[in-house]
Scaffold this motif. Sequence first.
Motif, short mmCIF file in Angstrom:
data_model
loop_
_atom_site.label_atom_id
_atom_site.label_comp_id
_atom_site.label_asym_id
_atom_site.label_seq_id
_atom_site.Cartn_x
_atom_site.Cartn_y
_atom_site.Cartn_z
N UNK A 61 11.47 -12.63 119.33
CA UNK A 61 10.05 -12.97 119.25
C UNK A 61 9.90 -14.35 118.64
N UNK A 62 9.03 -15.14 119.21
CA UNK A 62 8.80 -16.48 118.69
C UNK A 62 7.81 -16.42 117.53
N UNK A 63 8.27 -16.81 116.37
CA UNK A 63 7.41 -16.92 115.20
C UNK A 63 7.99 -17.95 114.24
N UNK A 64 7.44 -18.04 113.06
CA UNK A 64 7.91 -19.03 112.09
C UNK A 64 9.37 -18.81 111.73
N UNK A 65 9.80 -17.57 111.67
CA UNK A 65 11.16 -17.26 111.24
C UNK A 65 12.20 -17.54 112.32
N UNK A 66 11.80 -17.52 113.59
CA UNK A 66 12.77 -17.71 114.67
C UNK A 66 12.68 -19.07 115.34
N UNK A 67 11.62 -19.83 115.06
CA UNK A 67 11.46 -21.13 115.69
C UNK A 67 12.57 -22.08 115.26
N UNK A 68 12.96 -22.92 116.18
CA UNK A 68 14.03 -23.91 115.92
C UNK A 68 13.61 -24.92 114.87
N UNK A 69 12.31 -25.11 114.67
CA UNK A 69 11.86 -26.10 113.71
C UNK A 69 12.32 -25.77 112.30
N UNK A 70 12.36 -24.46 111.97
CA UNK A 70 12.79 -24.06 110.62
C UNK A 70 14.30 -24.13 110.47
N UNK A 71 15.01 -24.09 111.58
CA UNK A 71 16.46 -24.26 111.53
C UNK A 71 16.81 -25.73 111.31
N UNK A 72 16.09 -26.62 112.00
CA UNK A 72 16.37 -28.05 111.86
C UNK A 72 15.84 -28.61 110.56
N UNK A 73 14.68 -28.07 110.12
CA UNK A 73 14.05 -28.54 108.87
C UNK A 73 13.88 -27.34 107.94
N UNK A 74 14.96 -26.91 107.27
CA UNK A 74 14.88 -25.70 106.42
C UNK A 74 13.79 -25.79 105.36
N UNK A 75 13.53 -26.99 104.89
CA UNK A 75 12.54 -27.15 103.82
C UNK A 75 11.11 -26.91 104.31
N UNK A 76 10.93 -26.85 105.61
CA UNK A 76 9.58 -26.66 106.15
C UNK A 76 9.18 -25.18 106.18
N UNK A 77 10.16 -24.29 106.16
CA UNK A 77 9.89 -22.86 106.34
C UNK A 77 8.96 -22.33 105.25
N UNK A 78 9.25 -22.61 104.00
CA UNK A 78 8.44 -22.09 102.90
C UNK A 78 7.01 -22.60 102.99
N UNK A 79 6.85 -23.84 103.43
CA UNK A 79 5.50 -24.41 103.56
C UNK A 79 4.74 -23.70 104.66
N UNK A 80 5.40 -23.48 105.80
CA UNK A 80 4.72 -22.83 106.92
C UNK A 80 4.37 -21.39 106.58
N UNK A 81 5.24 -20.72 105.83
CA UNK A 81 5.02 -19.30 105.52
C UNK A 81 4.03 -19.12 104.38
N UNK A 82 4.15 -19.93 103.34
CA UNK A 82 3.42 -19.66 102.10
C UNK A 82 2.25 -20.59 101.82
N UNK A 83 2.25 -21.78 102.39
CA UNK A 83 1.24 -22.76 102.01
C UNK A 83 0.27 -23.13 103.13
N UNK A 84 0.79 -23.40 104.30
CA UNK A 84 -0.06 -23.95 105.35
C UNK A 84 -1.05 -22.93 105.89
N UNK A 85 -0.66 -21.69 105.97
CA UNK A 85 -1.53 -20.67 106.56
C UNK A 85 -0.86 -20.07 107.77
N UNK A 86 -1.16 -18.80 108.00
CA UNK A 86 -0.47 -18.03 109.03
C UNK A 86 -0.62 -18.64 110.42
#
Length: 203
Positions: A61-86
Amino acid sequence: MDEFGEATKKFSQWLKDTGWYTISPKIGIEDRRAVNEGSSVVATDDIEKKELIFEVPRTSILNVMTSKVCEKYPEIKAILVNELGHWEGLIVCLLYEMKVLREKSRWWEYFLVLPDPESLQTLIFWPDEELEKLRPSLIVDRVGKKDAKEMYDRISEFLKEFGEPFASEIGPIDWKEFLYVASIIMSYSFDVENADSADNTLI
């Protein structure tokens, strides 16, 4: 075979070849544009009660946890999950997969069968002057354009603050791009619950 039919054929083959999904041999995908139904899932045989039709693993399933963007930019994951909004996080991920990765995305064949931007004609795409012609109907206030613009501004600000090299890679996101991706998510997303939360996801 036209572009639409070719994309549908590639999508059907992709579902079989990836090995990510379990698909019953009793269903198929047909081009039903002649009756204004686009690509449709149809039964090709009798289906028994409680019979498995398809199965989608969480990892597919395509979501924040499986998107390639979080693999290439690990530091972005916490922001997308916890700060930016669902919603905002999912929009950023989908934009990255569709706009940056394109053919290299795991889900490219799926993207090809989604409606193209020019075919979407919902009211949120209408210019303000055209929407005003619908008054005094209350539909004008229910379109949600104000909320959408606020979300667009939050995503634009996030890209600016997160900075390089991600900002250059994804490039500026214009209003129409944002509306298209947000509309796709509204039409095709669904919730998957886990022990901690319910995440909007996109198959």
